[in-house]
Write a protein that holds these residues in place. Structure first.
Motif, PDB file in Angstrom:
ATOM      1  N   GLN A 173      34.980  40.529  32.412  1.00 38.85           N
ATOM      2  CA  GLN A 173      35.991  41.095  31.520  1.00 38.85           C
ATOM      3  C   GLN A 173      36.456  42.469  32.007  1.00 38.85           C
ATOM      4  N   GLN A 174      35.511  43.282  32.470  1.00 39.26           N
ATOM      5  CA  GLN A 174      35.878  44.594  33.003  1.00 39.26           C
ATOM      6  C   GLN A 174      36.796  44.441  34.216  1.00 39.26           C
ATOM      7  N   ALA A 175      36.502  43.450  35.051  1.00 39.20           N
ATOM      8  CA  ALA A 175      37.338  43.194  36.229  1.00 39.20           C
ATOM      9  C   ALA A 175      38.754  42.816  35.802  1.00 39.20           C
ATOM     10  N   PHE A 205      40.758  45.919  34.515  1.00 37.59           N
ATOM     11  CA  PHE A 205      41.319  46.700  35.623  1.00 37.59           C
ATOM     12  C   PHE A 205      42.490  45.957  36.266  1.00 37.59           C
ATOM     13  N   TYR A 206      42.324  44.664  36.437  1.00 39.24           N
ATOM     14  CA  TYR A 206      43.369  43.841  37.053  1.00 39.24           C
ATOM     15  C   TYR A 206      44.674  43.932  36.272  1.00 39.24           C
ATOM     16  N   ASP A 211      49.426  44.212  40.600  1.00 32.64           N
ATOM     17  CA  ASP A 211      49.598  43.929  42.028  1.00 32.64           C
ATOM     18  C   ASP A 211      48.431  44.397  42.893  1.00 32.64           C
ATOM     19  N   VAL A 212      47.238  44.304  42.356  1.00 32.23           N
ATOM     20  CA  VAL A 212      46.022  44.617  43.102  1.00 32.23           C
ATOM     21  C   VAL A 212      45.072  43.431  42.979  1.00 32.23           C
ATOM     22  N   ASN A 213      44.509  42.986  44.083  1.00 31.98           N
ATOM     23  CA  ASN A 213      43.485  41.951  44.053  1.00 31.98           C
ATOM     24  C   ASN A 213      42.178  42.569  43.556  1.00 31.98           C
ATOM     25  N   VAL A 214      41.537  41.906  42.621  1.00 37.19           N
ATOM     26  CA  VAL A 214      40.275  42.419  42.078  1.00 37.19           C
ATOM     27  C   VAL A 214      39.183  41.387  42.329  1.00 37.19           C
ATOM     28  N   LEU A 215      38.126  41.824  42.993  1.00 37.42           N
ATOM     29  CA  LEU A 215      37.004  40.941  43.297  1.00 37.42           C
ATOM     30  C   LEU A 215      35.716  41.550  42.759  1.00 37.42           C
ATOM     31  N   TYR A 242      42.855  57.426  38.349  1.00 35.48           N
ATOM     32  CA  TYR A 242      42.376  57.679  39.710  1.00 35.48           C
ATOM     33  C   TYR A 242      42.667  56.475  40.604  1.00 35.48           C
ATOM     34  N   LEU A 243      42.337  55.277  40.148  1.00 42.16           N
ATOM     35  CA  LEU A 243      42.507  54.078  40.962  1.00 42.16           C
ATOM     36  C   LEU A 243      43.984  53.768  41.197  1.00 42.16           C
ATOM     37  N   LYS A 244      44.817  54.010  40.198  1.00 42.21           N
ATOM     38  CA  LYS A 244      46.261  53.800  40.385  1.00 42.21           C
ATOM     39  C   LYS A 244      46.798  54.685  41.492  1.00 42.21           C
ATOM     40  N   GLU A 245      46.359  55.926  41.479  1.00 38.81           N
ATOM     41  CA  GLU A 245      46.807  56.865  42.514  1.00 38.81           C
ATOM     42  C   GLU A 245      46.341  56.421  43.891  1.00 38.81           C
ATOM     43  N   LYS A 246      45.093  56.005  44.000  1.00 34.42           N
ATOM     44  CA  LYS A 246      44.532  55.647  45.291  1.00 34.42           C
ATOM     45  C   LYS A 246      45.095  54.346  45.851  1.00 34.42           C
TER      46      LYS A 246
END
Length: 292
Positions: free
Chosen positions: A114-116, A119-120, A125-129, A285-289
């Motif tokens: 669920q946390q994954a 974030f997704y 437009d980011v692959n989450v594994l 933070y993750l959006k920026e990176k």
């Protein structure tokens, strides 16, 4: 009985001093958790700690939770001749941006899935594994988690992480996030990703203590911790900040008035306010990176 108790306490104090000499002075309030990065996790002090019922009781069993969202389990090869798996949420548009998600010591359970997905959905437009670090095994009780921890070797964990990185492809760029045991793995993942590492979020995980290894980081780190955490204490966090400075690397630390595991909604010690603020910080933070 008293003699046995004193002997056991003496052993525990000695073990604590060995793992973290600075914490030996406050052993009654400082208990190391499942985050020792520099040794094999099987057949050593870490294994003994994971088997200790007192140690296990520090991790309250998660509340029942069932995930019923998107995503699929995938398999990938590992360099030890085996295979590993993960929970994949593939970007709707082709993308070389990847977020690797690392589990708590319970395993790749429905809470992590669920946390994954959260974030997704928010990153776009980011692959989450979400990487399965226990080869399909999941614990629901501290004693079970202790056994899984004992059965996990440093080499196997590293092979799984390297396999996940290779699975994403040669053009992939990475950020990582993890909680508790996964917080440690998130930082180790960033080290393994080399020049492909773009971001690293670690929630209350034991930091890498080797300054020379930290010098190899290609990214800064966002560290999220709790001031009431009796395992990853504020003192441990301060040492991490000092080591990152020595390594010439940047770490941003956010300390919440909360205990270990405060961001897990299936954890009885869940702190809703702190968790929401921490997620907002991590997401920004993750959006920026991952947008660069």
């Amino acid at each position: 009985m008293k003699t046995i108790f004193i002997t056991g306490l003496s052993f525990f104090m000695s073990l604590l001093s060995y793992l973290n000499p600075k914490s030996a002075q406050t052993a009654e309030t400082t208990i190391p958790l499942c985050h020792v990065p520099s040794k094999s996790l099987a057949g050593n002090d870490m294994s003994a700690m994971a088997a200790d019922p007192a140690f296990q009781r520090l991790h309250v069993a998660p509340l029942p939770f069932t995930y019923a969202g998107a995503g699929e389990m995938v398999k990938f090869s590992t360099s030890d001749g085996q295979s590993a798996s993960g929970f994949l949420l593939k970007a709707k548009q082709p993308s070389n941006k990847w977020l690797l998600v690392y589990q708590e010591w319970w395993g790749l359970n429905d809470n992590i899935k669920q946390q994954a997905e959260t974030f997704y959905n928010d990153l776009k437009d980011v692959n989450v594994l979400a990487v399965d670090m226990y080869d399909g095994k999941v614990a629901t009780e501290p004693a079970e988690a202790g056994k899984l921890m004992q059965g996990a070797s440093k080499d196997r964990l590293a092979n799984i992480q390297k396999g996940a990185i290779a699975f994403a492809g040669p053009k992939a760029e990475f950020a990582s996030v993890g909680w508790c045991f996964g917080g440690m793995l998130s930082l180790q993942s960033a080290l393994m990703e080399g020049q492909k590492a773009k971001g690293c979020v670690m929630y209350y995980g034991r930091p890498e203590q080797d300054v020379e290894k930290l010098k190899a980081l290609n990214t800064d780190v966002l560290g999220i911790f709790g001031s009431q955490d009796k395992g990853i204490t504020p003192e441990t966090v301060k040492t991490f900040e000092e080591n990152m400075q020595k390594a010439g690397k940047k770490v941003t630390v956010k300390m919440y008035d909360a205990g270990h595991g405060f961001a897990n909604p299936s954890n009885p010690v869940y702190n809703k306010e702190a968790s929401a603020d921490a997620y907002k910080l991590a997401l920004a933070y993750l959006k920026e990176k991952l947008s660069a």
